[in-house]
Design a protein around this motif. Sequence first.
Motif, PDB file in Angstrom:
ATOM      1  N   THR A  70       0.859  -1.188   0.000  1.00 24.42           N
ATOM      2  CA  THR A  70       0.000   0.000   0.000  1.00 24.42           C
ATOM      3  C   THR A  70       0.893   1.236   0.000  1.00 24.42           C
ATOM      4  O   THR A  70       2.108   1.135   0.104  1.00 24.42           O
ATOM      5  N   GLU A 114     -10.064  -6.269  10.831  1.00 21.79           N
ATOM      6  CA  GLU A 114     -11.402  -5.712  10.642  1.00 21.79           C
ATOM      7  C   GLU A 114     -11.968  -5.121  11.935  1.00 21.79           C
ATOM      8  O   GLU A 114     -12.861  -4.283  11.893  1.00 21.79           O
ATOM      9  N   CYS A 121      -9.152   0.096   9.501  1.00 21.21           N
ATOM     10  CA  CYS A 121      -8.839  -0.959   8.526  1.00 21.21           C
ATOM     11  C   CYS A 121     -10.080  -1.493   7.815  1.00 21.21           C
ATOM     12  O   CYS A 121      -9.984  -2.414   7.015  1.00 21.21           O
ATOM     13  N   ARG A 122     -11.242  -0.938   8.109  1.00 20.99           N
ATOM     14  CA  ARG A 122     -12.496  -1.426   7.518  1.00 20.99           C
ATOM     15  C   ARG A 122     -12.854  -0.703   6.228  1.00 20.99           C
ATOM     16  O   ARG A 122     -12.298   0.348   5.918  1.00 20.99           O
ATOM     17  N   TRP A 178     -13.409   0.989   2.891  1.00 18.81           N
ATOM     18  CA  TRP A 178     -12.632   1.410   1.726  1.00 18.81           C
ATOM     19  C   TRP A 178     -11.219   1.839   2.089  1.00 18.81           C
ATOM     20  O   TRP A 178     -10.574   2.561   1.341  1.00 18.81           O
ATOM     21  N   SER A 179     -10.708   1.396   3.192  1.00 17.65           N
ATOM     22  CA  SER A 179      -9.351   1.765   3.592  1.00 17.65           C
ATOM     23  C   SER A 179      -8.326   1.208   2.600  1.00 17.65           C
ATOM     24  O   SER A 179      -8.619   0.289   1.828  1.00 17.65           O
ATOM     25  N   CYS A 201      -6.051  -0.649   3.296  1.00 20.07           N
ATOM     26  CA  CYS A 201      -5.788  -2.034   3.701  1.00 20.07           C
ATOM     27  C   CYS A 201      -6.470  -3.034   2.768  1.00 20.07           C
ATOM     28  O   CYS A 201      -5.937  -4.109   2.503  1.00 20.07           O
ATOM     29  N   HIS A 202      -7.650  -2.683   2.274  1.00 19.77           N
ATOM     30  CA  HIS A 202      -8.405  -3.598   1.410  1.00 19.77           C
ATOM     31  C   HIS A 202      -7.908  -3.601  -0.034  1.00 19.77           C
ATOM     32  O   HIS A 202      -8.288  -4.457  -0.809  1.00 19.77           O
ATOM     33  N   ARG A 203      -7.054  -2.650  -0.376  1.00 22.58           N
ATOM     34  CA  ARG A 203      -6.483  -2.619  -1.722  1.00 22.58           C
ATOM     35  C   ARG A 203      -5.190  -3.423  -1.782  1.00 22.58           C
ATOM     36  O   ARG A 203      -4.587  -3.563  -2.826  1.00 22.58           O
ATOM     37  N   THR A 259      -4.829  -8.329   3.015  1.00 23.82           N
ATOM     38  CA  THR A 259      -6.026  -7.719   3.581  1.00 23.82           C
ATOM     39  C   THR A 259      -6.015  -7.842   5.105  1.00 23.82           C
ATOM     40  O   THR A 259      -5.277  -8.654   5.666  1.00 23.82           O
TER      41      THR A 259
END
Length: 159
Positions: free
Chosen positions: A92, A131, A136-137, A139-140, A142-144, A148
């Motif tokens: 990221t 999560e 970290c939930r 559209w952060s 972290c999800h990209r 994850t």
Amino acid sequence: MTELWNWRIERVRPVEVYPALAEALGRVVMPLAVADPARLPTYAVICDVWEAPGEFGTIVDCYGVPEQLSEQTCIAALARLLGRNCLLRDDTLDAGRHLLVAPDGTIRPVHFELTETDDGEVLRGQRLCTEADPGCRGWSRCHRSRWTPDSVRPAPAAA
């Protein structure tokens, strides 16, 4: 083409890191301070190891790493050899998010509070990327990541 790796290790003296690095990389390791480019052994990797303030204050830079080496495999071997947790940057653009590599070979995303000082970046306040953490939930960033929140994976095995 060669690579540059930048890692952090839980406090350990630099003198202990060099022989472990050589074993983990399977290469001759030359400290940057004494490396003479005209006299480098074939397959040598130049490394700089120093101490900084904060968590994971031992910093390792490896220059000229052959691209056939796997960074995750090598750092997992180093963590095991030193018996210490190590960090590497994740995929990221979040400067405080890293991958924690444990001596047992597991890799998981973590976050730190990052402070810029005259001595460089200082990491403090480690927390898991999960999560359960509001940051970290959804559209952060972290999800990209391919790492994850709540992911825990084994490091790739050496070939």
